[in-house]
Design a protein around this motif. Structure first.
Motif, PDB file in Angstrom:
ATOM      1  N   CYS A 156      -9.860  -5.409   1.903  1.00 39.29           N
ATOM      2  CA  CYS A 156      -9.293  -5.621   0.574  1.00 39.29           C
ATOM      3  C   CYS A 156      -9.825  -6.949   0.033  1.00 39.29           C
ATOM      4  CB  CYS A 156      -7.771  -5.644   0.657  1.00 39.29           C
ATOM      5  SG  CYS A 156      -6.952  -5.921  -0.926  1.00 39.29           S
ATOM      6  N   SER A 189       0.830  -1.194   0.000  1.00 41.64           N
ATOM      7  CA  SER A 189       0.000   0.000   0.000  1.00 41.64           C
ATOM      8  C   SER A 189       0.870   1.252   0.000  1.00 41.64           C
ATOM      9  CB  SER A 189      -0.913   0.012   1.226  1.00 41.64           C
ATOM     10  OG  SER A 189      -1.812  -1.075   1.190  1.00 41.64           O
ATOM     11  N   THR A 190       0.448   2.255  -0.763  1.00 37.34           N
ATOM     12  CA  THR A 190       1.201   3.505  -0.885  1.00 37.34           C
ATOM     13  C   THR A 190       0.226   4.681  -0.901  1.00 37.34           C
ATOM     14  OG1 THR A 190       1.159   3.373  -3.304  1.00 37.34           O
ATOM     15  CG2 THR A 190       3.091   2.434  -2.188  1.00 37.34           C
ATOM     16  N   TYR A 197      -4.978   7.106  -1.595  1.00 41.47           N
ATOM     17  CA  TYR A 197      -4.325   5.893  -1.129  1.00 41.47           C
ATOM     18  C   TYR A 197      -4.465   4.776  -2.159  1.00 41.47           C
ATOM     19  CZ  TYR A 197      -3.964   7.610   3.720  1.00 41.47           C
ATOM     20  OH  TYR A 197      -3.647   8.316   4.855  1.00 41.47           O
ATOM     21  N   ASN A 198      -3.351   4.104  -2.433  1.00 39.91           N
ATOM     22  CA  ASN A 198      -3.341   2.863  -3.200  1.00 39.91           C
ATOM     23  C   ASN A 198      -3.261   1.724  -2.189  1.00 39.91           C
ATOM     24  OD1 ASN A 198      -3.593   2.373  -5.929  1.00 39.91           O
ATOM     25  ND2 ASN A 198      -1.598   3.229  -6.444  1.00 39.91           N
ATOM     26  N   LEU A 199      -4.354   1.036  -1.942  1.00 37.84           N
ATOM     27  CA  LEU A 199      -4.389   0.025  -0.892  1.00 37.84           C
ATOM     28  C   LEU A 199      -4.458  -1.383  -1.472  1.00 37.84           C
ATOM     29  CD1 LEU A 199      -6.925   1.677   1.589  1.00 37.84           C
ATOM     30  CD2 LEU A 199      -4.426   1.801   1.624  1.00 37.84           C
ATOM     31  N   ASP A 200      -3.607  -2.270  -0.955  1.00 34.34           N
ATOM     32  CA  ASP A 200      -3.630  -3.662  -1.411  1.00 34.34           C
ATOM     33  C   ASP A 200      -3.728  -4.634  -0.238  1.00 34.34           C
ATOM     34  OD1 ASP A 200      -1.122  -3.571  -0.266  1.00 34.34           O
ATOM     35  OD2 ASP A 200      -0.062  -4.365  -2.011  1.00 34.34           O
ATOM     36  N   ARG A 201      -4.158  -4.112   0.926  1.00 34.70           N
ATOM     37  CA  ARG A 201      -4.328  -4.960   2.110  1.00 34.70           C
ATOM     38  C   ARG A 201      -5.461  -4.384   2.960  1.00 34.70           C
ATOM     39  NH1 ARG A 201       1.329  -4.112   4.999  1.00 34.70           N
ATOM     40  NH2 ARG A 201       1.971  -3.719   2.856  1.00 34.70           N
ATOM     41  N   PRO A 238      -3.588  -3.451  -5.935  1.00 38.34           N
ATOM     42  CA  PRO A 238      -3.953  -2.187  -5.298  1.00 38.34           C
ATOM     43  C   PRO A 238      -5.164  -1.518  -5.940  1.00 38.34           C
ATOM     44  CG  PRO A 238      -1.970  -1.932  -6.640  1.00 38.34           C
ATOM     45  CD  PRO A 238      -2.271  -3.394  -6.597  1.00 38.34           C
ATOM     46  N   GLY A 266      -2.968   2.794   6.777  1.00 36.75           N
ATOM     47  CA  GLY A 266      -2.869   2.173   5.465  1.00 36.75           C
ATOM     48  C   GLY A 266      -1.478   2.133   4.894  1.00 36.75           C
ATOM     49  N   ILE A 267      -0.611   3.083   5.312  1.00 36.55           N
ATOM     50  CA  ILE A 267       0.762   3.138   4.795  1.00 36.55           C
ATOM     51  C   ILE A 267       1.721   3.320   5.965  1.00 36.55           C
ATOM     52  CG2 ILE A 267       0.023   4.092   2.580  1.00 36.55           C
ATOM     53  CD1 ILE A 267       1.070   6.819   3.552  1.00 36.55           C
TER      54      ILE A 267
END
Length: 278
Positions: free
Chosen positions: A72, A2-3, A18-22, A78, A262-263
Motif C-alpha cells: 500500500c 480494508s474491506t 477488495y478495498n485495501l488500505d494497508r 483505500p 486482506g480482510i
C-alpha cells in the motif's frame, strides 16, 4: 480499514473485489493470481523482490507458488482491486490446451481495451449478483487474455509453458504430506524435518530448492486455504477455526488472516458468494 465489496467462489477458484488500505505480508497461492486496479490511489506488488505497479493501465500476474505481497503506497486511502485466484486445472480444462499451466511468462500485464472491458464486466456482474455462468465466462476470458499477453514478448512463447517442476525428493514429499496431515495442529517444523529424516538446516534448504518457497510459507498457505474453506463451507465459529489451526486466540488468527487475505475472517464469511458447480 480494508474491506471486501464482493467475493465469489466456484469451480474456477475465487475472485474478489477488495478495498485495501494497508500492505499485506509475503505469502503464496497454489492458484494463478491476477490483480487489476479499479479505482483509488495506485499500489504495487512485490514478487520475489521485484516491484510491479498496480495502477490504471497496469495489472500484475503471479504464477502459482510465487512469493509476493501487496504494498500500500498511500496508507489509510483505500484502493479497489479486482483480484483473481484461478485454479490451474480449471483453466487447463477450459482452454483445451495442454500447455496452459497458468505459469505466466512475465508479471506486468498491460490493460488493453479488451482486458479493461472484462475487468469492469466482472466487477459489475459481481456487484449486481449476476448469473454465475457470466462471471465464470468473463473470468476465463480475462485469464486467457492475460496469459497470452504474458508470453507475447517471451522468446519461446506460451506453447512452451511448463508447470512448476515436480517435487522429486521423497523426503520433501514426506514433509509436505506431514504438513497437510497436521495443518489443524500446532505444527513445529523441527518435528516435520525430523519426521522426514532431515536436519533443520538441510530441510529448509532442500524444501526451498524443491518447492520454491520456505516451509513456513507453505504451511501458512495450507492454513490460509483451510481457513477459507471452513469459513465458506461451514458454520463453525471463527474462534474455533483459529484454535483448530493452531492459533492461540481469535485475535492472533484474525491478524494472520488480514495479513494474508486482506480482510478479517468474519468480513470474508459475511460477503462471500458460493457459485454453483454447474
Amino acid at each position: 480499514m480494508s474491506t471486501a465489496l464482493a467475493v465469489h467462489h466456484g469451480p474456477f477458484g475465487r475472485v474478489a473485489l477488495y478495498n485495501l488500505d494497508r500492505s499485506m505480508t509475503l505469502h503464496a497461492h497454489r492458484e494463478g493470481h491476477l490483480i487489476f486496479h479499479v479505482q483509488g490511489p495506485p499500489g504495487s506488488i512485490d514478487i520475489e523482490g521485484e516491484q510491479y505497479p498496480l495502477e490504471p493501465g497496469q495489472g500484475v500476474a503471479v504464477s502459482p507458488w510465487q512469493p509476493h505481497n501487496y504494498c500500500c503506497l498511500h496508507p489509510g486511502k483505500p484502493s479497489l482491486y479486482l483480484t483473481l485466484y484461478i485454479k490451474p486445472f480449471w483453466f487447463l480444462d477450459a482452454s483445451r490446451r495442454a500447455s496452459a499451466s497458468l505459469r505466466f511468462g512475465r508479471s506486468p500485464i498491460d490493460v488493453t481495451e479488451t482486458i479493461n472491458r472484462l475487468v469492469f464486466k466482472i466487477a459489475g456482474a459481481m456487484l449486481e449478483d449476476a448469473d454465475d455462468s457470466y462471471v465464470a465466462g468473463y473470468l476465463y476470458g480475462l485469464t486467457q487474455e492475460s496469459f497470452d499477453q504474458s508470453w507475447q514478448w517471451i522468446a519461446e512463447g506460451a506453447s512452451f509453458t511448463r508447470c512448476a517442476p515436480p517435487v522429486r525428493d521423497f523426503r520433501v514429499r514426506n514433509a509436505i504430506k506431514l504438513m497437510r496431515e497436521k495443518v489443524s495442529e500446532r505444527v513445529v517444523l523441527d518435528r516435520i524435518a525430523r519426521g522426514a529424516g532431515l536436519s533443520r538446516p538441510h530441510f529448509y534448504k532442500l524444501f526451498r530448492q524443491q518447492v520454491g518457497i520456505t516451509p513456513n510459507m507453505y504451511l501458512n498457505t495450507l492454513r490460509m486455504e483451510n481457513a477459507i474453506d471452513r469459513l465458506v463451507t461451514s458454520i463453525d465459529p471463527v474462534t474455533d477455526i483459529g484454535l483448530d489451526l493452531g492459533f492461540s486466540s481469535q485475535a492472533s488468527f484474525t491478524r494472520f488472516f488480514i495479513a494474508n487475505v486482506g480482510i478479517a475472517p468474519s468480513d470474508y464469511r459475511r460477503i462471500v458468494h458460493f457459485a454453483d458447480a454447474a
